[in-house]
Design an enzyme around this catalytic site. Structure first.
Site, PDB file in Angstrom:
ATOM      1  N   ARG A  89       0.609  -1.356   0.192  1.00 41.38           N
ATOM      2  CA  ARG A  89      -0.059  -0.003  -0.185  1.00 41.38           C
ATOM      3  C   ARG A  89       0.705   1.352  -0.113  1.00 41.38           C
ATOM      4  O   ARG A  89       0.468   2.295  -0.576  1.00 41.38           O
ATOM      5  CB  ARG A  89      -0.894  -0.077   1.205  1.00 41.38           C
ATOM      6  CG  ARG A  89      -2.078  -1.318   1.136  1.00 41.38           C
ATOM      7  CD  ARG A  89      -2.766  -1.196   2.256  1.00 41.38           C
ATOM      8  NE  ARG A  89      -3.681  -2.219   2.470  1.00 41.38           N
ATOM      9  CZ  ARG A  89      -3.504  -3.759   2.725  1.00 41.38           C
ATOM     10  NH1 ARG A  89      -2.610  -3.752   3.361  1.00 41.38           N
ATOM     11  NH2 ARG A  89      -4.444  -4.419   2.984  1.00 41.38           N
ATOM     12  N   ASP A 149      -9.879  -4.674   8.149  1.00 44.59           N
ATOM     13  CA  ASP A 149      -8.841  -5.789   8.761  1.00 44.59           C
ATOM     14  C   ASP A 149      -9.429  -6.455   9.995  1.00 44.59           C
ATOM     15  O   ASP A 149      -9.310  -7.677  10.181  1.00 44.59           O
ATOM     16  CB  ASP A 149      -7.596  -5.160   9.019  1.00 44.59           C
ATOM     17  CG  ASP A 149      -7.067  -4.370   8.026  1.00 44.59           C
ATOM     18  OD1 ASP A 149      -5.961  -4.515   7.250  1.00 44.59           O
ATOM     19  OD2 ASP A 149      -7.629  -3.015   8.017  1.00 44.59           O
ATOM     20  N   ARG A 152     -11.746  -9.043   8.991  1.00 46.82           N
ATOM     21  CA  ARG A 152     -11.348 -10.015   8.461  1.00 46.82           C
ATOM     22  C   ARG A 152     -10.694 -11.100   9.811  1.00 46.82           C
ATOM     23  O   ARG A 152     -10.921 -12.236   9.584  1.00 46.82           O
ATOM     24  CB  ARG A 152      -9.944  -9.735   7.768  1.00 46.82           C
ATOM     25  CG  ARG A 152     -10.293  -9.156   6.208  1.00 46.82           C
ATOM     26  CD  ARG A 152      -9.038  -8.603   5.602  1.00 46.82           C
ATOM     27  NE  ARG A 152      -9.393  -8.369   3.989  1.00 46.82           N
ATOM     28  CZ  ARG A 152      -8.913  -7.416   3.585  1.00 46.82           C
ATOM     29  NH1 ARG A 152      -7.721  -6.684   3.899  1.00 46.82           N
ATOM     30  NH2 ARG A 152      -9.492  -7.137   2.148  1.00 46.82           N
ATOM     31  N   HIS A 176      -3.240   0.712   8.468  1.00 39.32           N
ATOM     32  CA  HIS A 176      -3.763  -0.484   7.458  1.00 39.32           C
ATOM     33  C   HIS A 176      -2.833  -0.784   6.469  1.00 39.32           C
ATOM     34  O   HIS A 176      -2.457  -0.365   5.362  1.00 39.32           O
ATOM     35  CB  HIS A 176      -4.902   0.370   6.726  1.00 39.32           C
ATOM     36  CG  HIS A 176      -5.604  -0.379   5.694  1.00 39.32           C
ATOM     37  ND1 HIS A 176      -6.027  -1.777   5.748  1.00 39.32           N
ATOM     38  CD2 HIS A 176      -5.535  -0.167   4.434  1.00 39.32           C
ATOM     39  CE1 HIS A 176      -6.534  -2.128   4.605  1.00 39.32           C
ATOM     40  NE2 HIS A 176      -6.301  -1.240   3.751  1.00 39.32           N
TER      41      HIS A 176
HETATM   42  P1  6V0 Z   1      -9.763   1.765  -9.743  1.00 36.57           P
HETATM   43  O1  6V0 Z   1     -10.604   0.747 -10.106  1.00 36.57           O
HETATM   44  O2  6V0 Z   1      -8.488   2.097 -10.422  1.00 36.57           O
HETATM   45  O3  6V0 Z   1     -10.458   3.099  -9.389  1.00 36.57           O
HETATM   46  C1  6V0 Z   1      -9.920   4.364  -9.226  1.00 36.57           C
HETATM   47  C2  6V0 Z   1     -10.882   5.332  -9.799  1.00 36.57           C
HETATM   48  O4  6V0 Z   1     -10.271   6.714  -9.542  1.00 36.57           O
HETATM   49  C3  6V0 Z   1     -10.898   5.282 -11.290  1.00 36.57           C
HETATM   50  O5  6V0 Z   1     -12.413   5.186 -11.729  1.00 36.57           O
HETATM   51  C4  6V0 Z   1     -10.160   6.690 -11.723  1.00 36.57           C
HETATM   52  O6  6V0 Z   1     -10.698   7.136 -12.946  1.00 36.57           O
HETATM   53  C5  6V0 Z   1     -10.576   7.455 -10.412  1.00 36.57           C
HETATM   54  N1  6V0 Z   1      -9.561   8.657 -10.552  1.00 36.57           N
HETATM   55  C6  6V0 Z   1      -8.417   8.704 -10.477  1.00 36.57           C
HETATM   56  N2  6V0 Z   1      -7.847   9.829 -10.037  1.00 36.57           N
HETATM   57  C7  6V0 Z   1      -8.906  10.824 -10.128  1.00 36.57           C
HETATM   58  C8  6V0 Z   1      -9.111  12.142  -9.855  1.00 36.57           C
HETATM   59  N3  6V0 Z   1      -7.997  13.022  -9.552  1.00 36.57           N
HETATM   60  N4  6V0 Z   1     -10.175  12.595  -9.517  1.00 36.57           N
HETATM   61  C9  6V0 Z   1     -11.569  11.675  -9.446  1.00 36.57           C
HETATM   62  N5  6V0 Z   1     -11.184  10.349  -9.945  1.00 36.57           N
HETATM   63  C10 6V0 Z   1      -9.971  10.017 -10.014  1.00 36.57           C
HETATM   64  O7  6V0 Z   1      -9.151   1.327  -8.119  1.00 36.57           O
HETATM   65  P2  6V0 Z   1     -10.015   0.855  -6.947  1.00 36.57           P
HETATM   66  O8  6V0 Z   1     -11.366   1.312  -6.992  1.00 36.57           O
HETATM   67  O9  6V0 Z   1      -9.752  -0.713  -6.840  1.00 36.57           O
HETATM   68  O10 6V0 Z   1      -9.190   1.397  -5.604  1.00 36.57           O
HETATM   69  C11 6V0 Z   1      -9.401   2.531  -5.203  1.00 36.57           C
HETATM   70  C12 6V0 Z   1      -8.647   2.710  -4.055  1.00 36.57           C
HETATM   71  O11 6V0 Z   1      -8.987   2.214  -2.879  1.00 36.57           O
HETATM   72  C13 6V0 Z   1      -7.071   2.496  -4.250  1.00 36.57           C
HETATM   73  O12 6V0 Z   1      -5.983   3.297  -3.492  1.00 36.57           O
HETATM   74  C14 6V0 Z   1      -7.102   0.902  -3.525  1.00 36.57           C
HETATM   75  O13 6V0 Z   1      -5.616   0.784  -2.748  1.00 36.57           O
HETATM   76  C15 6V0 Z   1      -7.856   1.564  -2.156  1.00 36.57           C
HETATM   77  N6  6V0 Z   1      -8.378   0.537  -1.558  1.00 36.57           N
HETATM   78  C16 6V0 Z   1      -8.764   0.545  -0.187  1.00 36.57           C
HETATM   79  C17 6V0 Z   1      -8.869  -0.370   0.794  1.00 36.57           C
HETATM   80  C18 6V0 Z   1      -8.935   0.137   2.151  1.00 36.57           C
HETATM   81  O14 6V0 Z   1      -9.377  -0.789   2.986  1.00 36.57           O
HETATM   82  N7  6V0 Z   1      -9.066   1.355   2.539  1.00 36.57           N
HETATM   83  C19 6V0 Z   1      -9.432  -1.525   0.248  1.00 36.57           C
HETATM   84  C20 6V0 Z   1      -9.342  -1.840  -1.040  1.00 36.57           C
HETATM   85  C21 6V0 Z   1      -8.631  -0.843  -2.136  1.00 36.57           C
END
Ligand code: 6V0
Length: 314
Positions: A89, A149, A152, A176
């Site tokens: 992360r 977590d 989980r 995390h």
């Molecule tokens: P993804 O499917 O790539 O989605 C990310 C989205 O963000 C995309 O649709 C992009 O277009 C959008 N995006 C990027 N830049 C911008 C911006 N400047 N403004 C607006 N939108 C933007 O990623 P996913 O949804 O899988 O993950 C998103 C984030 O959540 C990541 O950083 C993961 O690591 C995090 N997670 C956090 C978890 C937690 O427990 N906190 C758990 C799982 C994933």
């Protein structure tokens, strides 16, 4: 005046759209605005979700822009890159801090009273960055932290012991991420200490089991990402739980990420310890008793985050 029935989700990828799906079914909000750098993606998700409305609660789900955030009570940020197989992360930090530099001021310029709930990773560093960039009071900037977590851990313990995971009371705290730790000293099943309960169920090798469980929890995301490329359903449920505690002013005890100000001797960092969560965001943080080994592990976790936060110029 913010509308307690209105929220925005910024970033509509796997995580943001799963959160929207979960919130739509929970009936907490009457308005949900989806914002993404890729407007088509936000519009497509809003259309797809809206077609499920006849099966759930009436509400308005639509794609929007930052002006729509002006009266939102809650803004959930999931924008940013996710981990690729083999990435930690913390490897995401520079990409996602740059994204936060563009997003958070847009929100703060239009709304001074919302609660920011950060989900993007590394969530502790980004919660800290959101607090700095927004100028909001610390109680209104929280991260999903180790709520997932902890779920989980409860799931695994429930499975192993053959009991409802909701009867398991235990916390994962700290980062995390790889330096997180389980608080075994206070863990219990419906008030019966965990070790005692394990013995009632025929398990006696506590240290070995604790080590295995902690490793399984810590490595869960890596295992899921290796198999399906991303994790999103579990975190969406965790976020719904936090959102419910806020909107319904539940005063629930959840290990969200929040600014520590001297607790356990840790100052000026965001990480998870159990907190009372309600309408004002983090109402209180709880310095629960820790064993000497747990205290040391928490300080090590803080040192890991300190190294990253100190390298950011915010
Ligand atoms: P993804 O499917 O790539 O989605 C990310 C989205 O963000 C995309 O649709 C992009 O277009 C959008 N995006 C990027 N830049 C911008 C911006 N400047 N403004 C607006 N939108 C933007 O990623 P996913 O949804 O899988 O993950 C998103 C984030 O959540 C990541 O950083 C993961 O690591 C995090 N997670 C956090 C978890 C937690 O427990 N906190 C758990 C799982 C994933």
């Amino acid at each position: 005046m913010n509308n307690i029935q209105k929220a925005a989700v910024i970033g509509c990828g796997f995580v943001g759209s799963s959160i929207a799906f979960t919130l739509m079914q929970s009936g907490i909000f009457s308005e949900l605005v989806l914002i993404d750098a890729n407007r088509d993606k936000a519009e497509g998700e809003a259309m797809d979700l809206s077609h499920g409305l006849p099966f759930t609660h009436p509400m308005d789900i639509r794609a929007g822009d930052y002006d729509d955030v002006a009266d939102c009570a809650l803004v959930i940020v999931t924008a940013g890159a996710g981990q690729k197989p083999g990435e930690t992360r913390l490897d995401l930090v520079h990409k996602n801090v740059a994204i936060f530099r563009s997003i958070i001021p847009e929100i703060a310029r239009r709304n001074r009273d919302a609660i920011l709930l950060i989900v993007s990773n590394p969530v502790d560093v980004l919660t800290w960055a959101a607090w700095k960039l927004s100028g909001y009071p610390a109680n209104r900037v929280l991260g999903s932290g180790t709520v997932l977590d902890t779920a989980r851990l409860k799931y695994l313990l429930g499975e192993r012991l053959g009991v409802d995971s909701r009867s398991v009371h235990a916390f994962i705290i700290g980062e995390h991420g790889d330096s997180e730790l389980a608080v075994w000293s206070g863990a219990n099943v419906s008030g019966i200490s965990l070790d005692h309960f394990c013995e009632l169920r025929g398990y006696y090798e506590h240290d070995k089991a604790d080590e295995w469980l902690q490793r399984e929890v810590r490595d869960s995301a890596y295992e899921i990402i290796r198999r399906k490329g991303a994790t999103y359903y579990g975190v969406a449920m965790a976020v719904e739980r936090i959102v419910r505690a806020i909107v319904r002013d539940e005063h629930s005890v959840l290990p969200v990420s929040n600014l520590l100000q001297g607790q356990y001797g840790i100052d000026g960092l965001c990480m998870s310890i159990p907190a009372v969560v309600g309408r004002n965001g983090v109402e209180d943080t709880l310095e629960i008793p820790l064993s000497p080994a747990e205290r040391e592990a928490l300080r090590d976790s803080a040192a890991t985050l300190r190294g990253v936060v100190d390298s950011l110029e915010l």
